[in-house]
Write a protein that holds these residues in place. Structure first.
Motif, PDB file in Angstrom:
ATOM      1  N   ILE A   1       0.853  -1.187   0.000  1.00 42.11           N
ATOM      2  CA  ILE A   1       0.000   0.000   0.000  1.00 42.11           C
ATOM      3  C   ILE A   1       0.890   1.238   0.000  1.00 42.11           C
ATOM      4  O   ILE A   1       2.058   1.188   0.404  1.00 42.11           O
ATOM      5  CB  ILE A   1      -0.942   0.027   1.226  1.00 42.11           C
ATOM      6  CG1 ILE A   1      -0.122   0.010   2.531  1.00 42.11           C
ATOM      7  CG2 ILE A   1      -1.928  -1.124   1.187  1.00 42.11           C
ATOM      8  CD1 ILE A   1      -0.958   0.240   3.780  1.00 42.11           C
TER       9      ILE A   1
ATOM     10  N   GLU B   1      -3.576   3.564  -0.295  1.00 47.44           N
ATOM     11  CA  GLU B   1      -4.106   2.968  -1.521  1.00 47.44           C
ATOM     12  C   GLU B   1      -3.292   1.737  -1.900  1.00 47.44           C
ATOM     13  O   GLU B   1      -2.077   1.689  -1.673  1.00 47.44           O
ATOM     14  CB  GLU B   1      -4.064   3.991  -2.660  1.00 47.44           C
ATOM     15  CG  GLU B   1      -4.982   5.182  -2.444  1.00 47.44           C
ATOM     16  CD  GLU B   1      -4.871   6.192  -3.578  1.00 47.44           C
ATOM     17  OE1 GLU B   1      -4.108   5.918  -4.528  1.00 47.44           O
ATOM     18  OE2 GLU B   1      -5.531   7.234  -3.501  1.00 47.44           O
ATOM     19  N   PRO B   2      -3.938   0.732  -2.490  1.00 48.62           N
ATOM     20  CA  PRO B   2      -3.208  -0.489  -2.874  1.00 48.62           C
ATOM     21  C   PRO B   2      -2.201  -0.219  -3.984  1.00 48.62           C
ATOM     22  O   PRO B   2      -2.408   0.648  -4.835  1.00 48.62           O
ATOM     23  CB  PRO B   2      -4.311  -1.433  -3.346  1.00 48.62           C
ATOM     24  CG  PRO B   2      -5.450  -0.549  -3.709  1.00 48.62           C
ATOM     25  CD  PRO B   2      -5.382   0.635  -2.800  1.00 48.62           C
TER      26      PRO B   2
END
Length: 881
Positions: free
Chosen positions: A620, A626-627
């Motif tokens: 992340i 966020e991935p």
């Protein structure tokens, strides 16, 4: 009380300062000790070192420190490969001067390298862009010119029409200039060349003497030099096909060089290079052919670019007679995959046995007739369609050659054609050719070593007088328009002819930067010599370099050019050797995972957080959560953002940790995968070794113990462990197997840690105190080449004065490490069937009976009687049945 944790920031700064003030690593040429010259390929001053530098220079530093400890006078210098296009690019982009950009980068990178604790002699530092260096390079050029090793001739080059400069093959990407993006043209320019081909045979045959070079590098050089034995064959052109070319020169015959005369009966066409004289003659009568030739010129000049391009040709209407059949005529094509500078620039095409010829005929429908049939294949059914056959076999479809081997067929063709006379000469003659071509060194650039010649209309090419060297680059240049600033400088290029005094002009081409790096290792031996490139006596003392370390990407050009340059310098009296590098090691790359965000943009490792392990791993963004997509492991590169900043690693974990991880993670010739977990593990080992040494100091006490008269069993065991480890570790360093060496240090430390942990209270017995003190000293010596700062701190803890860096390597007591048992390899008729461990004092009858009693031996003997048993002491038992 010693601190629990090793303070790497304080210790590393402390010891680097101490080394510098004491001049520990300064090398004197007059030192009477045996010499050892270790050198890593010097860097380009881009402004920042990368992890590849850390690995490369750490390896060289281990060798340098080890050899110094073993009693050698070690030369371990550093310099900068400082000329080149990136500096001009920076000048254009940042409105600065290339020199200012370069020297600022050198200052930055020098500080970074010094932070690594490298045992370098900085008093010998050189930069190839310094006039004090390139002055002597210009002197070498003039000496080579006088010796006939320099030529000026026309050559086909890659030309960037926007930047107005010659590009190396590597700078042409998909047919376009790497910087401008313009479609590259092939132009014929008058260029300066170094006559490396004068040494083709010597450069090739001498590779066999480079026993400490990797075989893959020697093979690459052999292939690049490309010696071949073949036949020069004259094909008669059918006069009836000449047509509009009547009267043009070269329309009587076409001469080709071939290494496969055995395949003549498989010939389907003739092909000539686009710049072959016959192609030029035909183009004068055919505008379409001229357009085709222009199209060919828009492909790069490299072999790779030409080989991978789509095979195209143009039938110019000429036909040649087959040398063995006057009724058989072959069409002549201009082809885009034929090079003018190899052989004669013409070939006969045998598509069944050459893949590019096959690709060509499949476009033009000329067919393919196999003339070599693989073993165990029926000739009646053997065909070639899309894949050429280039293996061994017997001749077929070849009339009088049928049934012969390839070598016999080659000899028969040569014998017959040598006996045929055309005009006053035989139709064929045997010839040795080389792929190697003379080295074009002209570059239309500013930031390079000026070529020291003057062009005079009356006198021609005039060497610059030696008293006028160096020819310095002018500082007042501008980069506000494309092309070479030296060409448009208002005064620099205008000069009086040294011979006649009339107005003349300087050469405005500068030298290929490969020239700068082809002799720097010589200059390091005598870098302050103002009167000559070097002192031959000093150079002959230090050279060849005992251990050279660098990337496999330099296997051909840099190493080959350096081998040539050394020979040229020998011819001109500057050195007395011909091979510059006795030992060569090519290290692997540093690689890292790649990461992309949700938009497909590359993400740097320090922006990513990795959670979990194994198949559950996920990444992340640290800032947003966020991935992140985890991509493949690839070479660290700025374009993919998968780089790691050495400064950050050194600041966080210390230089020793970075060095330790780089050396321990994988065999040095293989790639190393940089991982945060790996470097954290190395840091833990650093702390563990520190604690172990502190524990040894606690057990031994403040006074260094004297050697006792005798040793008890435990003291003897500790000494055996220490000396066995020392012997193994020094053997592994000798072999450059640093990862195995570090594994041995781990094993040694584990054993010592267990022994120290078993001590309940001080004081300990004198023999045990001595054994621990000795083992502690050995341990510190063993990891000192890899982690020099920690080693100095530990050396001080153990009560020593001075530097461990200046302390002699301990001598392994081989008497302590002789095992009580011996392991024999047991063979039956020379084939290994098992192993046998026996007491060292076992006699031959006991060894023989034990070997025969092994089940594996009995099975291999299959009830056959024993003819004899051969025993190689302490090694092999071979049962002969």
């Amino acid at each position: 009380m010693r601190p629990e944790r090793y303070n790497m920031r304080e210790a590393e700064a402390k010891w680097r300062k101490a080394w510098s003030e004491a001049g520990v690593f300064r090398t004197l040429n007059a030192d009477p000790r045996p010499k050892y010259y270790v050198l890593e390929m010097f860097p380009y001053p881009s402004g920042r070192i990368h992890m590849g530098h850390v690995r490369n220079y750490a390896m060289g530093d281990v060798v340098a420190r080890f050899r110094r400890a073993r009693g050698f006078n070690v030369l371990h210098p550093m310099g900068w490969d400082a000329f080149g296009m990136p500096a001009e690019n920076a000048a254009m982009k940042n409105n600065t001067h290339p020199a200012a950009w370069t020297y600022a980068n050198i200052d930055s990178m020098r500080a970074q390298l010094q932070s690594m604790g490298l045992s370098l002699d900085w008093s010998r530092e050189i930069a190839t862009c310094d006039p004090s260096y390139y002055r002597h390079q210009q002197k070498l050029f003039l000496d080579f010119l006088a010796a006939g090793l320099v030529a000026r001739k026309k050559s086909k080059v890659n030309w960037d029409p926007v930047d107005h400069t010659v590009l190396a093959n590597e700078q042409v990407i998909d047919g376009r200039g790497w910087r401008s993006g313009a479609v590259v043209e092939q132009r014929e320019l008058t260029q300066w060349f170094l006559r490396i081909t004068d040494f083709s045979e010597d450069l090739l045959s001498s590779l066999d003497r480079l026993e400490r070079w990797p075989e893959k590098v020697r093979l690459m050089q052999r292939n690049w030099i490309g010696r071949s034995e073949g036949l020069m064959v004259r094909f008669v052109i059918d006069p009836a096909s000449v047509g509009a070319l009547e009267g043009e020169p070269g329309t009587n015959e076409l001469e080709i060089y071939t290494t496969r005369p055995d395949t003549l009966f498989g010939a389907k066409f003739m092909a000539i290079a686009p710049d072959h004289p016959l192609a030029a003659a035909a183009a004068r009568h055919d505008p379409k052919l001229q357009a085709f030739i222009e199209e060919c010129r828009r492909v790069g000049t490299s072999v790779a670019a030409i080989e991978t391009a789509e095979k195209k040709g143009y039938d110019i209407g000429l036909r040649v007679f087959h040398p063995f059949d006057p009724e058989w005529r072959l069409p002549v094509y201009v082809a885009n995959f034929i090079l003018m500078d190899y052989g004669t620039g013409a070939i006969f095409g045998c598509p069944a046995h050459d893949q590019r010829d096959l690709d060509f005929v499949n476009v033009y429908g000329l067919g393919a007739t196999p003339v070599v049939c693989p073993p165990d294949v029926d000739p009646a059914t053997f065909t070639v369609n899309t894949v050429a056959y280039d293996g061994d076999g017997v001749m077929i479809n070849s009339r009088f050659l049928d049934g012969m081997t390839i070598e016999a067929a080659k000899e028969e063709v040569a014998r017959r054609l040598e006996a045929v006379t055309i005009g006053n000469a035989p139709q064929a003659r045997r010839q040795v050719n080389f792929k190697l071509r003379d080295w074009g060194i002209s570059r239309q650039r500013y930031w390079g070593c000026p070529i020291p010649v003057i062009h005079c209309e009356d006198c021609g090419v005039v060497p610059v007088p030696e008293t006028d060297l160096p020819v310095r680059l002018p500082e007042d240049v501008t980069f506000d328009q494309p092309g070479n600033p030296l060409d448009r400088h208002p005064t620099w290029k205008h000069v009086a002819c040294p011979r006649c005094g009339k107005p003349a002009r300087r050469e405005t081409d500068t030298m290929d930067t490969f020239v700068d790096s082809s002799w720097y290792f010589v200059r390091f031996t005598d870098p302050t010599n103002e009167t000559a490139p070097t002192d031959p006596a000093v150079a002959n003392h230090w050279l060849p370099v005992d251990q050279y370390i660098g990337g496999i990407e330099h296997a051909i050009l840099h190493l080959l050019y350096s081998r040539f340059f050394t020979r040229a310098m020998r011819k001109c009296g500057h050195v007395g050797i011909d091979e510059p590098f006795a030992g060569l090691f090519t290290q692997g790359m540093v690689v890292h995972e790649t990461y992309r965000d949700g938009c497909g943009q590359w993400v740097a490792p320090n922006e990513v957080q990795i959670d979990a392990e194994g198949g559950a791993r996920r990444a992340i963004m640290i800032d947003t959560g966020e991935p992140v997509e985890i991509g493949p492991v690839e070479k660290m590169s700025k374009s993919k953002h998968n780089t790691v900043d050495p400064d950050e690693i050194i600041e966080t974990y210390g230089a020793d940790t970075a060095r330790w991880f780089m050396l321990s993670d994988s065999p040095p010739e293989r790639d190393v995968i940089w991982t945060e977990a790996g470097v954290q593990g190395a840091y833990k080992q650093t702390q563990r070794l520190w604690r172990l040494v502190c524990e040894i100091e606690r057990v031994v006490g403040p006074e260094r113990p004297a050697r006792p008269q005798a040793f008890g069993e435990e003291a003897k065991r500790i000494r055996q462990v220490a000396h066995a480890a020392l012997a193994r570790i020094e053997d592994e360093i000798e072999k450059l197997r640093f990862n195995v060496c570090i594994a041995q240090i781990y094993e040694f430390a584990n054993a010592l840690s267990s022994a120290v942990g078993a001590i309940d209270a001080a004081p300990v017995a004198d023999d045990l105190a001595y054994a621990f003190a000795e083992a502690g000293d050995i341990l510190v010596h063993c990891f000192a080449p890899m982690m020099p700062h920690l080693a100095e701190e530990c050396w001080e803890v153990l009560g020593h004065d001075g530097f461990v860096s200046g302390s002699p390597w301990p001598e392994a007591d081989r008497g302590l490490i002789v095992s009580d048992s011996v392991t024999y390899v047991v063979q039956v008729n020379g084939k290994k069937r098992g192993e046998l461990t026996l007491p060292r004092e076992a006699g031959n009858p006991a060894i023989e009976s034990s070997a025969l009693a092994l089940d594996a031996v009995a099975r291999a003997m299959d009830n056959k009687p024993v003819r004899k048993v051969i025993i190689v002491p302490n090694r092999i038992v071979n049962v002969v049945v």
